[in-house]
Design an enzyme around this catalytic site. Structure first.
Site, PDB file in Angstrom:
ATOM      1  N   SER A  50      12.388  34.937 -24.782  1.00 47.09           N
ATOM      2  CA  SER A  50      12.730  36.639 -23.915  1.00 47.09           C
ATOM      3  C   SER A  50      14.204  36.673 -23.985  1.00 47.09           C
ATOM      4  CB  SER A  50      12.301  36.705 -22.951  1.00 47.09           C
ATOM      5  OG  SER A  50      11.036  36.332 -22.811  1.00 47.09           O
TER       6      SER A  50
HETATM    7  N1  SAH Z   1       8.538  31.817 -21.508  1.00 49.52           N
HETATM    8  C1  SAH Z   1       9.086  31.668 -22.462  1.00 49.52           C
HETATM    9  C2  SAH Z   1       9.004  32.321 -23.918  1.00 49.52           C
HETATM   10  C3  SAH Z   1       7.780  32.895 -23.851  1.00 49.52           C
HETATM   11  S1  SAH Z   1       7.142  33.608 -25.608  1.00 49.52           S
HETATM   12  C4  SAH Z   1      10.456  31.007 -22.597  1.00 49.52           C
HETATM   13  O1  SAH Z   1      11.487  31.206 -21.519  1.00 49.52           O
HETATM   14  O2  SAH Z   1      11.147  30.613 -23.541  1.00 49.52           O
HETATM   15  C5  SAH Z   1       5.677  33.117 -24.925  1.00 49.52           C
HETATM   16  C6  SAH Z   1       4.893  31.509 -25.373  1.00 49.52           C
HETATM   17  O3  SAH Z   1       3.220  31.765 -24.630  1.00 49.52           O
HETATM   18  C7  SAH Z   1       4.336  31.303 -26.211  1.00 49.52           C
HETATM   19  O4  SAH Z   1       5.035  30.039 -26.544  1.00 49.52           O
HETATM   20  C8  SAH Z   1       3.150  31.294 -26.940  1.00 49.52           C
HETATM   21  O5  SAH Z   1       2.872  30.008 -27.724  1.00 49.52           O
HETATM   22  C9  SAH Z   1       2.964  31.319 -25.233  1.00 49.52           C
HETATM   23  N2  SAH Z   1       1.314  30.727 -25.529  1.00 49.52           N
HETATM   24  C10 SAH Z   1       0.507  32.562 -25.664  1.00 49.52           C
HETATM   25  N3  SAH Z   1      -0.910  32.923 -25.230  1.00 49.52           N
HETATM   26  C11 SAH Z   1      -0.836  31.431 -24.495  1.00 49.52           C
HETATM   27  C12 SAH Z   1      -1.874  30.543 -23.604  1.00 49.52           C
HETATM   28  N4  SAH Z   1      -3.412  31.323 -23.360  1.00 49.52           N
HETATM   29  N5  SAH Z   1      -1.640  29.639 -22.998  1.00 49.52           N
HETATM   30  C13 SAH Z   1      -0.150  29.230 -22.594  1.00 49.52           C
HETATM   31  N6  SAH Z   1       0.485  29.845 -23.770  1.00 49.52           N
HETATM   32  C14 SAH Z   1       0.293  30.547 -24.446  1.00 49.52           C
END
Ligand code: SAH
Length: 215
Positions: free
Chosen positions: A63
């Site tokens: 993000s």
């Molecule tokens: N917080 C992260 C950025 C998140 S991007 C950071 O600081 O870098 C969103 C993430 O959510 C992605 O890696 C994606 O694979 C994950 N994601 C999507 N659906 C998900 C689920 N049901 N359970 C766990 N992770 C999930």
């Protein structure tokens, strides 16, 4: 080089403060401490302190710093909190939370094993001991360690997963982007004396939450 990154980091935090995204001292301190460049690919490192999201592989993104600031400020984490994050991605947001809940624990769930592995490497390299990464569908939360003082979802959901509401402590707070696949509204859910109340915090853009209680 390290000195440069440090002053770039200071510059970004100063900008986020002047733009009104940051005011809580604990959040400011955490963002000053965590090296964002350690959570992105070699190729992207020169953009580490630009206020924008960056690709982290597997079609996912870290993000933008102002979004991390907004979310962390509203989550209102305390030193001894047990926090659940859904969407570990690069591990950056988890590191920020771990700096604040330094006497508590962060559980962060990621569905893509390759990303979970990278996040673990990033966090180990810096030396965080109070973060556990779980490879699983986080749309259902993580029942094993529930309930949590705080839950933060860093992927966009079509609706608020029932499991997350159930795994929240009373009192507790849940932050989650809810809406369509391209654009969402950031929602803050507060649980107090058995009642839930929800506040809209404004528009945001996250990758989709994929799973049983997501897309
Ligand atoms: N917080 C992260 C950025 C998140 S991007 C950071 O600081 O870098 C969103 C993430 O959510 C992605 O890696 C994606 O694979 C994950 N994601 C999507 N659906 C998900 C689920 N049901 N359970 C766990 N992770 C999930």
């Amino acid at each position: 080089m390290n000195m440069n990154r440090k002053s770039e980091r200071r510059g970004l935090i100063k900008k986020l403060k002047s733009e009104g995204y940051l005011s809580n001292e604990r959040v400011i301190e955490a963002m000053l401490k965590v090296p964002r460049e350690e959570f992105i690919t070699e190729y992207q490192k020169s953009y580490a302190y630009a206020d924008r999201p960056l690709p982290i592989g597997e079609g996912q993104t870290i993000s933008a710093p102002h979004m991390v600031a907004i979310m962390t400020e509203h989550l209102d984490v305390e030193e001894d909190h047990k926090v659940l994050e859904i969407g570990a991605g690069s591990g950056y947001q988890a590191a920020i939370l771990a700096e604040i809940a330094n006497k508590g624990k962060i559980y962060t769930v990621e569905r893509i094993p390759e990303l979970a592995k990278k996040a673990e490497e990033n966090l180990n390299r810096i030396g965080y001991k109070n973060i556990e990464i779980i490879i699983s569908d986080g749309s259902k939360g993580y029942k094993k360690e529930a309930p949590y003082d705080r839950i933060i979802v860093t992927a966009g959901a079509p609706r608020i997963p029932e499991s997350l509401l159930k795994q929240l402590k009373d009192p507790g707070k849940l932050l989650i982007p809810v809406g369509g696949k391209m654009f969402q509204e950031l929602k803050l859910v507060e649980k107090k004396k058995g009642e839930f109340s929800t506040k809209n915090l404004g528009g945001c853009v996250f990758v989709p939450l994929i799973g049983d209680e997501g897309w």
